[in-house]
Write an enzyme that holds these catalytic residues in place. Structure first.
Site, short mmCIF file in Angstrom:
data_model
loop_
_atom_site.label_atom_id
_atom_site.label_comp_id
_atom_site.label_asym_id
_atom_site.label_seq_id
_atom_site.Cartn_x
_atom_site.Cartn_y
_atom_site.Cartn_z
N SER A 7 -3.33 -7.89 5.50
CA SER A 7 -4.18 -6.82 4.98
C SER A 7 -3.87 -6.71 3.49
CB SER A 7 -3.92 -5.51 5.72
OG SER A 7 -2.54 -5.25 5.78
N GLU A 9 -4.02 -4.24 -0.18
CA GLU A 9 -4.20 -2.93 -0.82
C GLU A 9 -4.78 -3.11 -2.23
OE1 GLU A 9 -1.03 0.30 -0.95
OE2 GLU A 9 -1.31 -0.12 -3.09
N THR A 40 -6.01 2.93 -2.69
CA THR A 40 -5.06 4.01 -2.99
C THR A 40 -5.77 5.24 -3.55
OG1 THR A 40 -4.65 3.19 -5.22
CG2 THR A 40 -3.21 2.37 -3.48
N ALA A 43 -2.02 8.94 -8.18
CA ALA A 43 -0.93 9.91 -8.19
C ALA A 43 -1.48 11.25 -8.68
CB ALA A 43 0.19 9.43 -9.10
N ARG A 99 2.25 12.07 1.72
CA ARG A 99 2.51 13.31 1.00
C ARG A 99 2.02 13.15 -0.44
NH1 ARG A 99 8.32 14.54 -1.05
NH2 ARG A 99 7.49 13.10 -2.59
N GLY A 100 2.31 12.00 -1.03
CA GLY A 100 1.87 11.72 -2.39
C GLY A 100 2.96 11.95 -3.40
N ASP A 101 2.82 11.27 -4.53
CA ASP A 101 3.74 11.47 -5.64
C ASP A 101 3.22 12.58 -6.52
OD1 ASP A 101 5.87 9.75 -5.27
OD2 ASP A 101 4.73 8.02 -5.98
N TYR A 139 9.90 3.28 4.26
CA TYR A 139 10.72 2.93 3.10
C TYR A 139 11.97 2.14 3.50
CZ TYR A 139 7.39 6.02 1.04
OH TYR A 139 6.19 6.55 0.63
N GLN A 170 6.88 0.38 1.82
CA GLN A 170 7.02 0.14 0.39
C GLN A 170 7.48 -1.30 0.23
OE1 GLN A 170 6.09 0.49 -2.55
NE2 GLN A 170 6.56 2.68 -2.63
N PHE A 210 8.19 -0.59 -11.37
CA PHE A 210 7.71 -0.05 -10.09
C PHE A 210 8.90 0.13 -9.14
CE2 PHE A 210 3.31 -2.34 -10.27
CZ PHE A 210 2.80 -1.34 -11.09
N HIS A 259 1.28 -6.96 4.71
CA HIS A 259 0.37 -6.09 3.95
C HIS A 259 0.65 -6.34 2.46
CE1 HIS A 259 -2.13 -2.60 3.11
NE2 HIS A 259 -1.17 -2.07 2.38
N ARG A 265 -5.52 -8.07 -8.30
CA ARG A 265 -5.52 -9.44 -8.82
C ARG A 265 -5.41 -10.38 -7.62
NH1 ARG A 265 -3.47 -9.94 -14.26
NH2 ARG A 265 -3.46 -7.86 -15.18
P1 FAD Z 1 7.24 11.21 3.36
O1 FAD Z 1 7.49 10.19 4.40
O2 FAD Z 1 6.49 12.41 3.74
O3 FAD Z 1 8.53 11.59 2.58
C1 FAD Z 1 9.40 10.59 2.03
C2 FAD Z 1 10.84 10.88 2.41
O4 FAD Z 1 11.22 12.15 1.87
C3 FAD Z 1 11.04 10.97 3.91
O5 FAD Z 1 11.46 9.73 4.42
C4 FAD Z 1 12.08 12.03 4.06
O6 FAD Z 1 13.36 11.45 4.04
C5 FAD Z 1 11.93 12.91 2.84
N1 FAD Z 1 11.14 14.11 3.14
C6 FAD Z 1 9.90 14.41 2.66
N2 FAD Z 1 9.48 15.60 3.12
C7 FAD Z 1 10.46 16.05 3.93
C8 FAD Z 1 10.62 17.23 4.72
N3 FAD Z 1 9.69 18.19 4.74
N4 FAD Z 1 11.77 17.35 5.42
C9 FAD Z 1 12.72 16.39 5.40
N5 FAD Z 1 12.62 15.27 4.67
C10 FAD Z 1 11.52 15.10 3.95
N6 FAD Z 1 1.13 7.65 -3.51
C11 FAD Z 1 -0.04 8.15 -4.00
O7 FAD Z 1 -0.03 9.13 -4.76
N7 FAD Z 1 -1.26 7.57 -3.66
C12 FAD Z 1 -1.32 6.51 -2.80
O8 FAD Z 1 -2.41 6.01 -2.52
C13 FAD Z 1 -0.11 5.98 -2.27
N8 FAD Z 1 -0.13 4.94 -1.39
C14 FAD Z 1 1.04 4.54 -0.80
C15 FAD Z 1 1.00 3.54 0.19
C16 FAD Z 1 2.16 3.11 0.82
C17 FAD Z 1 2.08 2.06 1.89
C18 FAD Z 1 3.41 3.70 0.46
C19 FAD Z 1 4.68 3.23 1.13
C20 FAD Z 1 3.47 4.67 -0.54
C21 FAD Z 1 2.30 5.11 -1.17
N9 FAD Z 1 2.30 6.12 -2.13
C22 FAD Z 1 1.12 6.60 -2.65
C23 FAD Z 1 3.57 6.69 -2.60
C24 FAD Z 1 3.95 7.95 -1.81
O9 FAD Z 1 3.02 8.98 -2.02
C25 FAD Z 1 5.33 8.39 -2.29
O10 FAD Z 1 6.31 7.47 -1.93
C26 FAD Z 1 5.72 9.79 -1.88
O11 FAD Z 1 6.87 10.18 -2.64
C27 FAD Z 1 6.08 9.89 -0.41
O12 FAD Z 1 4.96 9.95 0.40
P2 FAD Z 1 5.11 9.71 2.00
O13 FAD Z 1 4.01 10.38 2.69
O14 FAD Z 1 5.34 8.30 2.31
O15 FAD Z 1 6.47 10.48 2.17
#
Ligand code: FAD
Length: 288
Positions: A7, A9, A40, A43, A99-101, A139, A170, A210, A259, A265
Site C-alpha cells: 500500500s 501513502e 495524510t 499537521a 490523534r495528530g501532531d 510505533y 511509523q 523526520f 506500507h 515520489r
Molecule cells: P496515539 O497512539 O494516540 O498516541 C501515541 C502514544 O502516546 C501512545 O502510544 C501512548 O503511549 C501515548 N499516549 C497518547 N495519548 C495517551 C493517553 N490518553 N493515555 C496514555 N498514553 C497516551 N499526523 C498528522 O498530523 N496527519 C497524518 O495524516 C498522520 N498520518 C500518520 C500515519 C501513520 C501511519 C503514523 C504512524 C503517524 C501519522 N501521523 C500523522 C503522526 C501522528 O499524528 C503522531 O505520531 C501523533 O503524535 C500520534 O498520533 P497517534 O494517533 O498515532 O497516537
C-alpha cells in the site's frame, strides 16, 4: 521469497505543480495493484479540504481503494465527525484515525475545546457509526510521548479494542526493531495485522530530520553509509539497496504487507517494489 502485498501513502498537494506530481506518481504506482493507498491530513488539521479533494479524486480516477487520514487536532467532535460523514457519503469507507501532531510552534497536543481528547475517543466515535474500516498508527521505535515501550503497545491495544482493525507503523530502519515490536504486540494479545511502514530514503538529511522528529532510532552504520554515498554521488543506489534489503528481511520474517511512505515520489518505491517482484504485470495477472 513470497511477493508482498503493498500500500502507498501520499500527502495532499498544495499547488497545481504538486497536483501534477501526485497524479504522475499515482499513474506509476497504482498499476502495481496496491491493497489501498492513503492520503495524510496536514499537521494541525491544515489540509482538511485538500485531503478530501485528493481522496475523492484518487477514488474517482485511479481504481484503487483509498483511505483518508483524520486527526483530532483543532476541530470539535462534531466537525471531525462531519468530515467523516462526508467521506462515507462519497463512498470512502477507510479511515486512518490518529490523534495528530500539534501545529507548528506547539510542543504538545492540546485538545480543541469540544474536540476529541485522544485517538481512542476518535476511534470509538468512528466505530460507533458502523461505516468505516479504521486503521491506526503504531510505533516500533516507541512514540516520543510514550512512557515506555510497554505503554506504547498497551495503548495500541486500546486503539484496536476501540474498533480499529489494523495498524500502520511509523518508519524504522532495521527489521529487528519491527520484529521486537511485533513480538511485544503478540505478547499483549494483539492479533490484528500490523503493517510495517517503509520510508524509501530520497534525501538522507531530510529523512534524518523526520526520524529525529518521530523518534525513529538512526543506526550509526546508516549515517556512515550515507556519508560515503553522498560523497560519491550514489545516494539513490544506496537507498534502493538498503530499502530492498529491509523489505526482504521483513518478508523473510513473515511480513505479508508493506506500507510505503512515498512522499509523492514514485521512483524509489517503484524500484524497490520491482526488486521484490511487485510489478504491473504481476498485478494484472492476479486480476485476470
Ligand atoms: P496515539 O497512539 O494516540 O498516541 C501515541 C502514544 O502516546 C501512545 O502510544 C501512548 O503511549 C501515548 N499516549 C497518547 N495519548 C495517551 C493517553 N490518553 N493515555 C496514555 N498514553 C497516551 N499526523 C498528522 O498530523 N496527519 C497524518 O495524516 C498522520 N498520518 C500518520 C500515519 C501513520 C501511519 C503514523 C504512524 C503517524 C501519522 N501521523 C500523522 C503522526 C501522528 O499524528 C503522531 O505520531 C501523533 O503524535 C500520534 O498520533 P497517534 O494517533 O498515532 O497516537
Amino acid at each position: 521469497m513470497a511477493t508482498p502485498r503493498v500500500s502507498f501513502e501520499f500527502f495532499p498537494p498544495k499547488s497545481l505543480e504538486g497536483s501534477f506530481k501526485l497524479w504522475e506518481t499515482l499513474g506509476i504506482l497504482a498499476p502495481l495493484g496496491p491493497d489501498f493507498v492513503s492520503v495524510t491530513y496536514g499537521a494541525g488539521g491544515t489540509t482538511r479540504k485538500l485531503t478530501h479533494d485528493a481522496v475523492t479524486t484518487i477514488d474517482a480516477n485511479f481504481g484503487v481503494p483509498v483511505a483518508a487520514h483524520l486527526t483530532c487536532v483543532d476541530a470539535t467532535r462534531d466537525d471531525t465527525l462531519e468530515i467523516a460523514a462526508q467521506y462515507a457519503e462519497a463512498g470512502i469507507t477507510q479511515i486512518v484515525a490518529l490523534r495528530g501532531d500539534p501545529p507548528k510552534g506547539s510542543e504538545r497536543f492540546t485538545p480543541h475545546p469540544g474536540g476529541f481528547t485522544s485517538s481512542v475517543e476518535l476511534i470509538e466515535a468512528l466505530a460507533a457509526t458502523g461505516k468505516f474500516n479504521i486503521r491506526v498508527g503504531a510505533y516500533p521505535d516507541m512514540h516520543p510521548e510514550a512512557a515506555s515501550m510497554q505503554a506504547c503497545v498497551d495503548y495500541l491495544k486500546r486503539k484496536l479494542d476501540a474498533g480499529a482493525t489494523s495498524a500502520l507503523t511509523q518508519f524504522f530502519f532495521e527489521a529487528e526493531i519491527f520484529f521486537r515490536f511485533r513480538d511485544a504486540c503478540a505478547a499483549a494479545g494483539i492479533t490484528a495485522p500490523i503493517l510495517p511502514g517503509i520510508l524509501p530514503i530520497e534525501n538522507w538529511p531530510r529523512a534524518r530530520r523526520f526520524a529525529a522528529g518521530c523518534g525513529a532510532v538512526i543506526p550509526t552504520w546508516l549515517d556512515d553509509a550515507y556519508d560515503t554515498a553522498i560523497r560519491d554521488g550514489r545516494e539513490d543506489l544506496l537507498s534502493t539497496a538498503i530499502c530492498t534489503e529491509l523489505c526482504t528481511d521483513l518478508i523473510e520474517g513473515g511480513v505479508e504487507h508493506l506500507h510505503f511512505y512515498t512522499l509523492n515520489r514514485p521512483e524509489l518505491t517503484r524500484d524497490v517494489c520491482a526488486a521484490l517482484g511487485v510489478t504491473p504485470d504481476v498485478a494484472l495477472a492476479e486480476v485476470a
